[in-house]
Design a protein around this motif. Structure first.
Motif, short mmCIF file in Angstrom:
data_model
loop_
_atom_site.label_atom_id
_atom_site.label_comp_id
_atom_site.label_asym_id
_atom_site.label_seq_id
_atom_site.Cartn_x
_atom_site.Cartn_y
_atom_site.Cartn_z
N MET A 1 47.47 45.26 48.26
CA MET A 1 46.42 45.59 49.23
C MET A 1 45.31 46.41 48.58
SD MET A 1 45.63 44.94 52.30
CE MET A 1 44.19 45.41 53.20
N GLY A 2 45.65 47.20 47.54
CA GLY A 2 44.66 48.04 46.90
C GLY A 2 43.50 47.25 46.32
N MET A 3 43.82 46.13 45.65
CA MET A 3 42.76 45.30 45.05
C MET A 3 41.87 44.70 46.13
SD MET A 3 41.17 44.06 42.51
CE MET A 3 42.25 44.71 41.24
N GLU A 4 42.50 44.21 47.20
CA GLU A 4 41.74 43.62 48.29
C GLU A 4 40.76 44.63 48.87
OE1 GLU A 4 43.37 41.83 52.29
OE2 GLU A 4 43.79 40.49 50.63
N ARG A 5 41.25 45.84 49.10
CA ARG A 5 40.40 46.89 49.67
C ARG A 5 39.27 47.24 48.69
NH1 ARG A 5 44.36 49.82 51.89
NH2 ARG A 5 44.70 51.04 50.02
N ALA A 6 39.60 47.26 47.40
CA ALA A 6 38.59 47.62 46.39
C ALA A 6 37.42 46.64 46.38
CB ALA A 6 39.24 47.68 45.01
N THR A 7 37.66 45.38 46.76
CA THR A 7 36.57 44.40 46.73
C THR A 7 35.52 44.67 47.81
OG1 THR A 7 37.77 42.78 48.11
CG2 THR A 7 38.03 42.60 45.72
N TYR A 8 35.82 45.54 48.78
CA TYR A 8 34.81 45.87 49.78
C TYR A 8 33.70 46.74 49.21
CZ TYR A 8 37.14 43.61 53.65
OH TYR A 8 37.69 42.66 54.48
N ALA A 9 33.94 47.33 48.03
CA ALA A 9 32.90 48.14 47.38
C ALA A 9 31.97 47.28 46.51
CB ALA A 9 33.55 49.22 46.52
N VAL A 10 32.33 46.01 46.32
CA VAL A 10 31.53 45.12 45.48
C VAL A 10 30.21 44.79 46.19
CG1 VAL A 10 31.42 42.76 44.55
CG2 VAL A 10 33.50 44.12 44.28
N THR A 11 29.12 44.79 45.41
CA THR A 11 27.81 44.43 45.96
C THR A 11 27.32 43.14 45.29
OG1 THR A 11 26.59 45.67 44.29
CG2 THR A 11 27.26 46.87 46.27
N GLU A 12 26.27 42.57 45.84
CA GLU A 12 25.71 41.33 45.29
C GLU A 12 25.32 41.49 43.82
OE1 GLU A 12 22.65 39.69 47.82
OE2 GLU A 12 23.68 40.40 49.61
N SER A 13 24.86 42.67 43.45
CA SER A 13 24.41 42.88 42.07
C SER A 13 25.57 42.92 41.08
CB SER A 13 23.59 44.17 41.97
OG SER A 13 24.38 45.28 42.35
N ASP A 14 26.81 43.06 41.55
CA ASP A 14 27.97 43.06 40.65
C ASP A 14 28.35 41.66 40.19
OD1 ASP A 14 28.51 45.85 40.77
OD2 ASP A 14 29.45 45.59 42.73
N LEU A 15 27.94 40.64 40.93
CA LEU A 15 28.44 39.29 40.68
C LEU A 15 28.09 38.77 39.29
CD1 LEU A 15 27.72 37.60 44.14
CD2 LEU A 15 29.87 38.58 43.33
N GLU A 16 26.90 39.09 38.80
CA GLU A 16 26.49 38.55 37.49
C GLU A 16 27.34 39.08 36.35
OE1 GLU A 16 22.83 40.00 35.52
OE2 GLU A 16 22.44 40.99 37.45
N PHE A 17 28.03 40.21 36.58
CA PHE A 17 28.89 40.77 35.54
C PHE A 17 30.31 40.19 35.59
CE2 PHE A 17 25.63 43.91 36.58
CZ PHE A 17 25.04 44.07 35.33
N MET A 18 30.57 39.38 36.60
CA MET A 18 31.91 38.79 36.76
C MET A 18 32.05 37.44 36.06
SD MET A 18 32.70 39.67 40.75
CE MET A 18 32.97 41.37 41.27
N VAL A 19 30.96 36.70 35.94
CA VAL A 19 31.04 35.36 35.33
C VAL A 19 31.19 35.47 33.82
CG1 VAL A 19 29.88 34.15 37.19
CG2 VAL A 19 28.51 35.19 35.38
N LEU A 20 31.72 34.42 33.19
CA LEU A 20 32.09 34.48 31.78
C LEU A 20 30.93 34.15 30.84
CD1 LEU A 20 35.58 32.73 31.80
CD2 LEU A 20 35.07 35.16 32.05
N ASP A 21 30.89 34.87 29.72
CA ASP A 21 30.01 34.51 28.62
C ASP A 21 30.69 33.41 27.80
OD1 ASP A 21 28.00 36.39 29.21
OD2 ASP A 21 29.19 37.98 28.30
N LYS A 22 29.92 32.76 26.95
CA LYS A 22 30.44 31.60 26.20
C LYS A 22 31.69 31.93 25.39
CE LYS A 22 27.99 29.89 22.77
NZ LYS A 22 26.96 29.11 22.05
#
Length: 204
Positions: A1-22
């Motif tokens: 449950m901790g990880m699920e709850r932690a994702t509520y702090a994620v903002t739109e600007s965080d998404l670009e840091f989640m995708v993979l580099d080559k």
């Protein structure tokens, strides 16, 4: 449950840091180059999807926005059958974890399966959509091997969707010919999952 709850702090600007580099993708793609990256809002996603889609449908499904990074090669080898020409990862943000599950089953899987045998756009027809069973993911994961008919011959896409709280991670591999790439897509997906978790926990 901790990880699920932690994702509520994620903002739109965080998404670009989640995708993979080559260099984080499987070695087969290290010779590819960046062909697309950026935000994928609901309007953009609807325009590149099936004809019955619109931004409002995606908003109603709880999707906020997403970010994609895609690597490809423009030219294929002399014997192109089986050539993996593209790999991409996407991070989508939703309003709630339940919306991610709903999307995976009611939109991702269902839309592809409902369009089998139909023309997607000019000169492209969806031949088949076969469900796959990705393993090793922390939470729910689903997969599809999609075969399309194109003017230059058959093209396969192996796609994995998985959930991390209210984030949907997507990894896909595009291959020329009739092929399944579950192992390659899973490698990319598991690396993406680790990256998403790292950003959720405050690392970049």
């Amino acid at each position: 449950m901790g990880m699920e709850r932690a994702t509520y702090a994620v903002t739109e600007s965080d998404l670009e840091f989640m995708v993979l580099d080559k260099e984080e993708l499987p070695g087969e793609f290290h010779g590819h180059h960046l062909v697309r990256q950026g935000e994928v809002d609901n309007q953009t996603l609807a325009e590149h999807g099936f004809g019955n889609n619109n931004a409002e449908r995606f908003r109603q499904a709880g999707r906020v926005t997403g970010f994609i990074k895609e690597f490809g090669l423009q030219s294929s080898p002399q014997d192109p059958d089986g050539f993996d020409f593209v790999a991409a990862t996407v991070a989508h943000l939703f309003d709630a974890p339940s919306s991610v599950s709903g999307w995976m089953h009611d939109i991702f899987l269902k839309d592809f399966e409902d369009h089998v045998g139909k023309e997607i756009d000019e000169g492209r027809r969806l031949i088949s959509a076969k469900r796959l069973n990705p393993t090793g993911f922390f939470d729910e994961a689903v997969g599809l091997r999609v075969l399309q008919e194109s003017p230059s011959g058959p093209v396969s896409s192996t796609v994995i969707d998985f959930r991390v709280g209210r984030i949907l991670g997507v990894a896909y591999v595009g291959t020329l010919g009739d092929h399944e790439r579950l192992e390659l897509a899973s490698q990319a997906g598991l690396a993406l999952e680790k990256r998403i978790v790292r950003v959720v926990l405050g690392g970049r």
